[in-house]
Enzyme design. Structure first.
Site, PDB file in Angstrom:
ATOM      1  N   PHE A  88      -9.492  21.703  25.130  1.00  0.00           N
ATOM      2  CA  PHE A  88      -9.707  22.283  23.808  1.00  0.00           C
ATOM      3  C   PHE A  88     -10.832  21.490  23.144  1.00  0.00           C
ATOM      4  O   PHE A  88     -10.779  20.260  23.098  1.00  0.00           O
ATOM      5  CB  PHE A  88      -8.409  22.161  22.997  1.00  0.00           C
ATOM      6  CG  PHE A  88      -8.517  22.619  21.564  1.00  0.00           C
ATOM      7  CD1 PHE A  88      -8.595  23.961  21.246  1.00  0.00           C
ATOM      8  CD2 PHE A  88      -8.520  21.696  20.530  1.00  0.00           C
ATOM      9  CE1 PHE A  88      -8.670  24.385  19.929  1.00  0.00           C
ATOM     10  CE2 PHE A  88      -8.599  22.101  19.209  1.00  0.00           C
ATOM     11  CZ  PHE A  88      -8.677  23.452  18.909  1.00  0.00           C
ATOM     12  N   GLN A 158       2.910  27.673  22.881  1.00  0.00           N
ATOM     13  CA  GLN A 158       1.652  28.344  22.511  1.00  0.00           C
ATOM     14  C   GLN A 158       1.482  29.727  23.125  1.00  0.00           C
ATOM     15  O   GLN A 158       0.784  30.576  22.569  1.00  0.00           O
ATOM     16  CB  GLN A 158       0.445  27.464  22.897  1.00  0.00           C
ATOM     17  CG  GLN A 158       0.306  26.208  22.066  1.00  0.00           C
ATOM     18  CD  GLN A 158       0.918  25.000  22.755  1.00  0.00           C
ATOM     19  OE1 GLN A 158       1.943  25.130  23.425  1.00  0.00           O
ATOM     20  NE2 GLN A 158       0.320  23.842  22.582  1.00  0.00           N
ATOM     21  N   THR A 209      13.300  22.765  16.772  1.00  0.00           N
ATOM     22  CA  THR A 209      12.794  21.695  15.923  1.00  0.00           C
ATOM     23  C   THR A 209      12.446  22.248  14.551  1.00  0.00           C
ATOM     24  O   THR A 209      11.964  23.372  14.413  1.00  0.00           O
ATOM     25  CB  THR A 209      11.569  21.021  16.556  1.00  0.00           C
ATOM     26  OG1 THR A 209      10.580  22.014  16.870  1.00  0.00           O
ATOM     27  CG2 THR A 209      11.952  20.301  17.841  1.00  0.00           C
ATOM     28  N   LEU A 210      12.677  21.419  13.516  1.00  0.00           N
ATOM     29  CA  LEU A 210      12.536  21.852  12.126  1.00  0.00           C
ATOM     30  C   LEU A 210      11.521  21.013  11.362  1.00  0.00           C
ATOM     31  O   LEU A 210      11.606  20.875  10.149  1.00  0.00           O
ATOM     32  CB  LEU A 210      13.904  21.762  11.421  1.00  0.00           C
ATOM     33  CG  LEU A 210      15.073  22.459  12.125  1.00  0.00           C
ATOM     34  CD1 LEU A 210      16.388  22.135  11.417  1.00  0.00           C
ATOM     35  CD2 LEU A 210      14.844  23.967  12.182  1.00  0.00           C
ATOM     36  N   GLY A 211      10.551  20.438  12.056  1.00  0.00           N
ATOM     37  CA  GLY A 211       9.546  19.623  11.390  1.00  0.00           C
ATOM     38  C   GLY A 211      10.165  18.398  10.738  1.00  0.00           C
ATOM     39  O   GLY A 211      10.969  17.692  11.338  1.00  0.00           O
ATOM     40  N   GLY A 242       6.172  17.744  18.906  1.00  0.00           N
ATOM     41  CA  GLY A 242       7.207  18.519  19.586  1.00  0.00           C
ATOM     42  C   GLY A 242       7.358  18.113  21.044  1.00  0.00           C
ATOM     43  O   GLY A 242       8.479  18.063  21.577  1.00  0.00           O
ATOM     44  N   ASP A 243       6.254  17.805  21.698  1.00  0.00           N
ATOM     45  CA  ASP A 243       6.311  17.356  23.091  1.00  0.00           C
ATOM     46  C   ASP A 243       7.069  16.036  23.193  1.00  0.00           C
ATOM     47  O   ASP A 243       7.872  15.840  24.114  1.00  0.00           O
ATOM     48  CB  ASP A 243       4.899  17.177  23.651  1.00  0.00           C
ATOM     49  CG  ASP A 243       4.093  18.464  23.630  1.00  0.00           C
ATOM     50  OD1 ASP A 243       4.706  19.552  23.676  1.00  0.00           O
ATOM     51  OD2 ASP A 243       2.853  18.382  23.563  1.00  0.00           O
TER      52      ASP A 243
END
Length: 310
Positions: A88, A158, A209-211, A242-243
């Site tokens: 990227f 993604q 996951t909720l941040g 998240g990873d």
């Protein structure tokens, strides 16, 4: 890369069909990434020896050396003879506007990888985590897991933005664990046409996951609970958080802990990533990790985690 001016100052609206611009950038930062290497790095930091599976180019050599030095098994990475490793590339201006490109490169060859020879080399897997990859590869690896009886984890991330409902349904159905963030969980429901209850009925466990609010864990047997994020997090940059959570969660499961403890370990590892720029730039001793578990979740949690990191 960072451009000190504004892209808008170089764009002429009625001439965009003839666009040809160049920007002098102030800096260049090259950072390691990719969902699978990020998770493997986290697992290895917690004492495991994860097996990385994917496709890369000849330019993978330096990255491979880094991962192997940090405890990741890279012997099953497919090396393309004609394509570079996926990457990227992004340039950001002073207003945070961005020009970005994603080059899939060797990732398009991931569908050539068969899991059986890898299993014959390393032994039966605890889990095969199928993360965002070439869609054909994701489908092939999911089908092979079903055929050979390997417990698999669905983590489309993604690719959810591009995948159609049929593919998402195929990638999720029968998974031992479904990972997503809260937004992605709604995308899954919308594109598959399944309700939240129907999604849960297709998998053994759903981890969302909720941040900054932590994580929700829901099981098909009716178990449901939330674990708050680690305490005193000085957030800097969220990429790869998240990873890292997944790496911590799966490491704890491999130790035989409860789901709640696994979620706590995942949240602590995620805290290290959000406090650094880059997905694999964090560092800690096992003693420091246990101390952070203690600060966030108490003595009992820390003592249990400490047994596995001694």
């Amino acid at each position: 890369m960072t451009f000190g001016g504004r892209f808008a100052d170089s764009l002429v609206v009625d001439q965009l069909d003839k666009l040809s611009v160049s920007f002098l950038v102030n800096d260049l930062e090259i950072r390691r990434g990719g969902v699978a290497p990020n998770m493997c790095f986290g697992l290895a930091r917690l004492g495991l020896r994860p097996v990385l599976v994917g496709a890369a180019g000849e330019d993978f050599a330096d990255y491979r050396s880094w991962l192997e030095r940090n405890g990741v098994d890279c012997d099953s990475v497919h090396i393309s003879e004609s394509k570079h490793t996926a990457r990227f590339v992004c340039t950001t201006d002073s207003t945070m506007a961005q020009f970005a490109s994603f080059y899939p490169g060797a990732m398009s060859e991931a569908s050539q990888i068969e899991l059986l020879p890898i299993v014959e080399r390393v032994g039966a897997p605890t889990y095969v985590l199928i993360g965002a990859d070439d869609p054909d590869a994701m489908k092939r690896h999911t089908e092979e897991c079903r055929q050979r009886g390997y417990a698999f984890i669905a983590d489309c991330s993604q690719q959810l933005a591009f995948a159609e409902g049929d593919l998402i349904r195929d990638l999720i159905d029968g998974a031992a664990i479904l990972f997503s963030n809260e937004y992605e969980s709604h995308v899954i429901e919308k594109k598959t046409g399944w309700s939240a209850e129907e999604v849960l009925s297709k998998v053994g466990l759903q981890v969302t996951t909720l941040g900054k609010d932590g994580v929700r864990v829901t099981s098909a047997d009716g178990t449901s609970f939330e674990v708050p994020a680690a305490k005193d997090v000085a957030a800097v940059e969220p990429t790869g958080v998240g990873d890292a959570f997944r790496g911590g969660f799966l490491a704890a499961l491999s130790w035989g802990t409860s789901l709640e403890r696994a979620a706590q370990v995942g949240c602590v590892l995620a805290a290290y990533v959000v406090e650094t720029v880059g997905t694999q730039e964090y560092d800690f001793t096992h003693e420091q990790f246990v101390a952070r578990v203690r600060d966030s979740y108490g003595d009992e949690a820390a003592d249990e985690v400490g047994k596995h990191l001694s």
